[in-house]
Scaffold this active site. Structure first.
Site, mmCIF file in Angstrom:
data_model
loop_
_atom_site.group_PDB
_atom_site.id
_atom_site.type_symbol
_atom_site.label_atom_id
_atom_site.label_comp_id
_atom_site.label_asym_id
_atom_site.label_seq_id
_atom_site.Cartn_x
_atom_site.Cartn_y
_atom_site.Cartn_z
ATOM 1 N N THR A 254 0.830 -1.203 0.000
ATOM 2 C CA THR A 254 0.000 0.000 0.000
ATOM 3 C C THR A 254 0.862 1.250 0.000
ATOM 4 O OG1 THR A 254 -1.245 1.439 1.497
ATOM 5 C CG2 THR A 254 -0.436 -0.573 2.445
ATOM 6 N N VAL A 255 0.538 2.165 -0.867
ATOM 7 C CA VAL A 255 1.277 3.436 -0.878
ATOM 8 C C VAL A 255 0.977 4.239 0.386
ATOM 9 C CG1 VAL A 255 1.455 3.632 -3.389
ATOM 10 C CG2 VAL A 255 -0.511 4.676 -2.225
ATOM 11 N N ASP A 256 -0.145 3.919 1.038
ATOM 12 C CA ASP A 256 -0.533 4.682 2.222
ATOM 13 C C ASP A 256 0.309 4.354 3.450
ATOM 14 O OD1 ASP A 256 -2.507 5.997 0.842
ATOM 15 O OD2 ASP A 256 -4.008 4.461 1.255
ATOM 16 N N MET B 112 -1.156 12.169 -2.264
ATOM 17 C CA MET B 112 -2.122 11.190 -1.782
ATOM 18 C C MET B 112 -2.012 10.963 -0.274
ATOM 19 S SD MET B 112 -2.212 8.325 -4.778
ATOM 20 C CE MET B 112 -3.501 8.410 -6.025
ATOM 21 N N GLY B 113 -2.949 10.198 0.245
ATOM 22 C CA GLY B 113 -2.951 9.875 1.674
ATOM 23 C C GLY B 113 -4.198 10.409 2.339
ATOM 24 N N ARG B 114 -5.309 9.719 2.171
ATOM 25 C CA ARG B 114 -6.576 10.246 2.677
ATOM 26 C C ARG B 114 -6.647 10.176 4.198
ATOM 27 N NH1 ARG B 114 -11.676 12.217 0.620
ATOM 28 N NH2 ARG B 114 -10.291 12.944 -0.994
ATOM 29 N N GLU C 228 -4.128 15.058 0.357
ATOM 30 C CA GLU C 228 -5.506 15.088 -0.136
ATOM 31 C C GLU C 228 -6.498 14.895 1.010
ATOM 32 O OE1 GLU C 228 -6.574 11.734 -2.597
ATOM 33 O OE2 GLU C 228 -5.512 10.301 -1.332
ATOM 34 N N GLN D 192 2.150 9.808 -8.999
ATOM 35 C CA GLN D 192 3.032 9.471 -7.878
ATOM 36 C C GLN D 192 3.107 7.974 -7.604
ATOM 37 O OE1 GLN D 192 1.184 11.152 -3.996
ATOM 38 N NE2 GLN D 192 -0.306 11.591 -5.587
ATOM 39 N N ARG D 193 1.999 7.273 -7.760
ATOM 40 C CA ARG D 193 2.037 5.864 -7.370
ATOM 41 C C ARG D 193 2.388 4.954 -8.547
ATOM 42 N NH1 ARG D 193 -4.408 4.236 -6.465
ATOM 43 N NH2 ARG D 193 -4.676 3.603 -8.623
#
Lengths: 420, 420
Positions: free
Chosen positions: B142-144, B190-192, B247, B299-300
């Protein structure tokens, strides 16, 4: 007699490789130190000359100047400042000559786009009228790729490579997910007047049906229905649709899409954004889930994925500018001439500044497909050579290593300050 | 007896290196062909298993599987599809087991984030209840960066490197021009739910005062006045201000900035966009010229600037998953354990799937500065190792070369179709 000093300045929007042109100028001057003294760089472009804010590049060691070749942005500062006509503001031109005289400057290298070349030309005229001998040479630069006479503009090839690569990568991402998630992806790219950068997005997909499926050029009036139909068809045919849209996209009546776009809660026109405008259109008319990206400065500063070809050309025009000056030339700009496309062969030639200044190179109409949403084989043949080669910067601790300049100002010699 | 086949699927948002995990799984399975048969990949993730859309990876040669290590996106298709609880939709789990049984699948590798690990856990439980022997192993991605037990999540390091690099490059661009042009630049990332990616932007500037000057984390309620004051101070101190905004930025009352943002001419809420919302705020309150970028999928999917560390970890978890399965393990996920930060040393360990599924790794509060606009030394020490090394893909004709898979589906063996 000590050799004359040189003045070098960066102008307008910076690029990933404009500092490579600076390195070309400074390193070539250093190799000819018997004939050129110090290179003095304008702090923040031409305003540095007007204000007598001159950076003494002699304080930077050879390694630092070399590091400019892998440093994005404008190392000495750039500016958005256009000198007016000589008749309107003669004082500015006189001031330039005064500063040049005070610092014994015999060479003027101006690194920029069309407006800057116009300035360089006017400076050469004014110097002649005032009886001040100086060699004025332009150094081409613009991500917009809109200068005439030259095969391409240093700075453009690297943006093209970044946009083509990013389009390819993001397309693979969208394609993976389109069955149950995002079906339309929109990437907004630079190019207010010409679609060169948008066209570069087209390099990502060579085979019929491959992404990007839609390119929006400023050269073709935007037709909402045709756009939506094309997006819809692409989703139906391929499961997804990738759109590359120029920030300069405009309606038939000349309104930019970015201006016709969203308003904030107070009803104020929202700051630009072709991508969100198109995304909204897709969402409301077709209902497809979509995502959008705006590359903005990321694209023109992306030195990490610079084109080796572009880097070499950026350096070569800086180097050639100095060599022309040493030959006693004046009022010209080095340009790139294409000898062949495959393999790409080019050499440096020259163009007269007065003619460069008054022309804008448009994208030929036969470079876009009949429906206005794609690029042709001719366009691909033109663009492909410009993105060849990967000019990776060195890295330190996981991040690109960049030049850190002292930017030491020389002592002012004029009594009067000057405010541009 | 022929060895059991393996099922592998990609789930949720894809990354620049998720295919490296796929390569890790497939190459390790090939090395153990005496004990593992064919790796069947789910077309479009777990829905491929439900629909019996199984890709036969045996049709791909070794070079193609190797090429997965430098191909972004999800090569077999991913999905946003969450299986419901067993009690709510027992049929789906039964169907999975039927498909596994029909294709003699004895190994289940699920490559995804928290939800996917939850699914993998439930499948292992269901299989046990139904008396079907299968080894269920999660593969983290996960990118998160929000999975627990692991030092980091494969996929995150490469986004972090991309964002840190892009922030550095764009900052040099803005700095060059700030005297006469753009003074504030805003990059939306990103990154909610967590600010890990935004924090990575902070790696761009180590020295006091260097860009980025402001980071907006979802963990800190957004305060308009404090934000504007910080931007204004930065412009006054340094001439410019670079903002990296997640974001997921939200107000004290939980409203996302992107929702509170602009509306279109019909009054409809505009599709997300923290960057344009902040840009408008800066423009209207401070009057500074600004630019903004939204990196979104760029980015991802940015495999061209992937972190070598991340790539190695992504491969290692895929490889480890197969090795655990061969040891007869079930219901676990390989994780990365940090042995030291400088130099970065890590090894693969394991975590139980049932515990992975119900936790979200938050960014520790001591990773952000007291004013909530920056990262601390602790945060930097954690992040820096993850972006080390440049894992460049090969290039062809100026563009990254990517794997082109046949994605040949195996013949269906079940009579009933199934619509998830």
């Amino acid at each position: 007699m000590a050799p004359k000093n040189a003045f070098y300045a960066q102008s307008g929007g910076v690029t990933a490789v404009i500092n490579a042109s600076a390195a070309g100028v400074i390193e070539t001057a250093r190799k000819n130190s018997d004939r050129i003294g110090t290179v003095l760089a304008g702090r923040n472009g031409i305003t540095g000359a007007l204000k007598e804010d001159l950076i003494d590049t002699a304080h930077e060691d050879d390694d630092t100047i070399r590091a400019l070749t892998h440093t994005p942005g404008g190392a000495f500062g750039s500016c958005r400042y256009k000198l007016r006509n000589i008749d309107e503001n003669r004082r500015e031109y006189e001031r330039l000559i005064e500063v040049f005289r005070a610092h014994d400057i015999g060479y003027f290298f101006y690194n920029g786009g069309g407006d800057s070349q116009d300035t360089a030309y006017k400076v050469s005229q004014m110097a002649e009228r005032m009886g001040y001998p100086i060699s004025c040479i332009g150094v081409p630069k613009t991500v917009d790729n809109d200068l005439p006479f030259t095969d391409c503009c240093p700075g453009f090839g690297s943006v093209a490579k970044y946009i083509a690569t990013s389009t390819l990568e993001a397309s693979l991402d969208v394609q993976s997910m389109c069955d149950s998630s995002t079906k339309v992806f929109i990437l907004e790219v630079m190019g207010r007047h010409a679609g060169w950068i948008a066209a570069a997005g087209g390099l990502a997909g060579k085979e019929p049906g491959s992404a990007p499926h839609v390119i929006i050029f400023p050269e073709h009036p935007f037709e909402r229905e045709a756009f939506l139909a094309k997006v819809d068809q692409s989703v139906k045919d391929h499961g997804f649709c990738v759109v590359v849209a120029s920030e300069g996209a405009q309606y038939d009546d000349g309104r930019f899409l970015s201006e016709a776009g969203p308003r904030d809660v107070f009803g104020h026109a929202q700051l630009g954004g072709v991508a969100p405008t198109l995304a909204n259109m897709v969402k409301q008319s077709l209902g497809y889930k979509n995502h959008w990206a705006v590359a903005d400065y990321l694209q023109r500063s992306a030195r990490h994925i610079a084109s080796q070809t572009d880097l070499e050309q950026a350096y070569a025009v800086g180097e050639a500018a100095v060599n022309y000056a040493l030959e006693g030339r004046n009022g010209i700009m080095p340009v790139i001439k294409r000898d062949s496309s495959s393999p790409y062969r080019w050499h440096i030639s020259e163009a007269p500044l007065n003619e460069v200044a008054n022309q804008e190179k448009k994208m030929p109409i036969h470079y876009t497909t009949d429906d206005g949403f794609g690029i042709t084989t001719d366009c691909r043949e033109y663009l492909e050579p410009l993105i060849q080669g990967e000019a990776y910067p060195p890295y330190e601790n996981g991040l690109p290593k960049v030049a850190r300049l002292k930017n030491h100002l020389v002592e002012k010699r004029l009594k009067e300050p000057f405010t541009p």
